[in-house]
Design a protein around this motif. Structure first.
Motif, PDB file in Angstrom:
ATOM      1  N   GLU A   7       0.585  -9.471  -3.161  1.00  0.00           N
ATOM      2  CA  GLU A   7       1.183  -9.473  -4.439  1.00  0.00           C
ATOM      3  C   GLU A   7       2.823  -9.850  -4.399  1.00  0.00           C
ATOM      4  O   GLU A   7       3.575  -9.081  -3.579  1.00  0.00           O
ATOM      5  N   HIS A   8       3.193 -10.895  -5.052  1.00  0.00           N
ATOM      6  CA  HIS A   8       4.586 -11.111  -4.964  1.00  0.00           C
ATOM      7  C   HIS A   8       4.812 -11.888  -6.317  1.00  0.00           C
ATOM      8  O   HIS A   8       3.985 -12.249  -7.070  1.00  0.00           O
ATOM      9  N   GLY A  20      -3.372  -7.663   0.265  1.00  0.00           N
ATOM     10  CA  GLY A  20      -2.548  -7.265   1.527  1.00  0.00           C
ATOM     11  C   GLY A  20      -1.026  -7.625   1.189  1.00  0.00           C
ATOM     12  O   GLY A  20      -0.372  -8.406   1.710  1.00  0.00           O
ATOM     13  N   GLY A  21      -0.456  -6.623   0.095  1.00  0.00           N
ATOM     14  CA  GLY A  21      -1.440  -5.660  -0.510  1.00  0.00           C
ATOM     15  C   GLY A  21      -0.860  -5.612  -2.118  1.00  0.00           C
ATOM     16  O   GLY A  21       0.094  -6.417  -2.402  1.00  0.00           O
ATOM     17  N   ILE A  22      -1.309  -4.719  -2.682  1.00  0.00           N
ATOM     18  CA  ILE A  22      -0.957  -4.181  -4.011  1.00  0.00           C
ATOM     19  C   ILE A  22       0.353  -3.354  -3.689  1.00  0.00           C
ATOM     20  O   ILE A  22       0.386  -2.274  -2.990  1.00  0.00           O
ATOM     21  N   MET A  23       1.410  -3.708  -4.255  1.00  0.00           N
ATOM     22  CA  MET A  23       2.731  -2.907  -4.093  1.00  0.00           C
ATOM     23  C   MET A  23       2.772  -1.893  -5.106  1.00  0.00           C
ATOM     24  O   MET A  23       2.993  -1.926  -6.322  1.00  0.00           O
ATOM     25  N   LEU A  24       2.187  -0.750  -4.571  1.00  0.00           N
ATOM     26  CA  LEU A  24       2.026   0.503  -5.412  1.00  0.00           C
ATOM     27  C   LEU A  24       3.017   0.938  -6.303  1.00  0.00           C
ATOM     28  O   LEU A  24       2.699   1.483  -7.617  1.00  0.00           O
ATOM     29  N   PRO A  25       4.383   0.919  -5.902  1.00  0.00           N
ATOM     30  CA  PRO A  25       5.333   1.346  -6.847  1.00  0.00           C
ATOM     31  C   PRO A  25       5.485   0.739  -8.217  1.00  0.00           C
ATOM     32  O   PRO A  25       5.931   1.122  -9.177  1.00  0.00           O
ATOM     33  N   ASN A  26       4.601  -0.630  -8.021  1.00  0.00           N
ATOM     34  CA  ASN A  26       4.790  -1.678  -9.538  1.00  0.00           C
ATOM     35  C   ASN A  26       3.853  -1.080 -10.516  1.00  0.00           C
ATOM     36  O   ASN A  26       3.704  -1.463 -11.517  1.00  0.00           O
TER      37      ASN A  26
END
Length: 331
Positions: free
Chosen positions: A47-48, A78-84
């Motif tokens: 995720e970007h 690799g990976g989901i940026m969870l804070p988003n």
């Protein structure tokens, strides 16, 4: 004797100079199918956001697209940026994927925004979330993916009971400690931040606590690999990666560029050194060089799995690079 790690692949779905996003997505599917044919364990997408050369921002959508185009390889983030994201949204998305592709979905989680500050605020709007909340969000996500309990007020549908495997990703010591404490598999982002690689995986192994999902530490590391029939050709093809890395370092991100003859020798020493630091665990060369490089990395880290990153401009030569790397790893 050190056992060679399993091989997997991380794809940022690079948009090439002169190409389109649609072409980048099609190349990702072809690459995933090729990785599957080579016996790779998993194919992950990152995720970007707000980056012109990366087309993997809608990561869960792409995970489903790639899983639907393959048969057996595990596909994940690799990976989901969870804070988003709210954990419930992630649980529902990956729970749906798990129902569509049982036993084939991975959920790798990171705690960085995966973008710049302005884009991060656009993603989150009024949601107040910081990296410090990451451990709580991971625990909440685990609960949402576990079987629903009597009286549980919030249930992920789909999601509850799918128990999608969670991985913690990191480039510092924080996620190494958290993964150890929670008994989760750990992936270190040494493909772009290798400096703390050994310290992080040593700490993870030292502090690891067995859990219901993992009895022993499991380490994956990111490895940039450019393989070709000869060292000289591999170095030439790697100039696309060198240009991308220099763009990251200088804040001038763009599309993936074609290779350039004698690219590194033409750069100032400081820029050459910065690229070398960025790609410190990278393996570039012909079959023998790649075999030696992967074996040395396996002996130094005792990693269970290598997550390869291969930014070759020509899609067909990228497939060839993966094939040479797979043969070298198994030799």
């Amino acid at each position: 004797m050190t056992t060679q790690p399993l091989l997997s692949m991380l794809d940022l779905v690079a948009v090439r100079e002169g190409g389109t996003v649609a072409q980048a997505l099609e190349i990702a599917v072809r690459t995933a199918r090729h990785a599957e044919s080579l016996g790779f364990t998993r194919y992950w997408l990152a995720e970007h956001h707000n980056m012109p050369g990366i087309a993997s921002s809608a990561t869960a959508v792409l995970v489903g697209h790639v899983a639907g185009a393959t048969r057996s390889i595990r596909v994940g983030s690799g990976g989901i940026m969870l804070p988003n994201h709210a954990p419930l949204v992630v649980a529902e998305a990956f729970g749906t994927l798990a129902e569509l592709y049982p036993g084939r979905i991975d959920l790798g989680l990171g705690r960085a925004p995966g973008t710049d500050g302005a884009t991060m605020r656009a993603l989150r709007r009024d949601r107040v979330e910081t990296e410090a909340d990451f451990p709580r969000d991971v625990a909440e996500l685990q609960q949402l993916l576990a079987p629903a309990q009597p009286g549980q007020r919030i249930v992920a549908v789909p999601g509850a009971g799918t128990q999608v495997p969670i991985w913690l990703l990191g480039s510092s010591l924080f996620s190494a400690q958290l993964a150890a404490h929670m008994g989760l598999p750990y992936a270190f982002a040494s493909h772009f931040a290798p400096r703390l690689l050994q310290a992080a995986i040593d700490l993870y192994r030292q502090l690891f606590r067995p859990s219901a999902v993992l009895l022993q530490p499991y380490v994956m590391i990111g490895v940039p690999v450019i393989a070709a029939p000869t060292d000289e050709e591999a170095e030439y093809l790697a100039s696309s990666t060198y240009q991308r890395v220099l763009g990251i370092i200088t804040g001038q991100r763009g599309l993936l560029r074609p290779p350039v003859e004698n690219y590194l020798p033409g750069l100032p020493p400081a820029e050459r050194a910065a690229i070398a630091d960025f790609l410190a665990v990278g393996v570039v060369g012909g079959p023998q060089t790649v075999r030696a490089g992967l074996r040395a990395l396996a002996q130094a880290t005792r990693a269970d799995e290598f997550m390869l990153v291969s930014d070759v401009f020509d899609p067909e030569l990228r497939l060839r690079s993966l094939e040479i790397a797979a043969q070298a790893n198994n030799a």
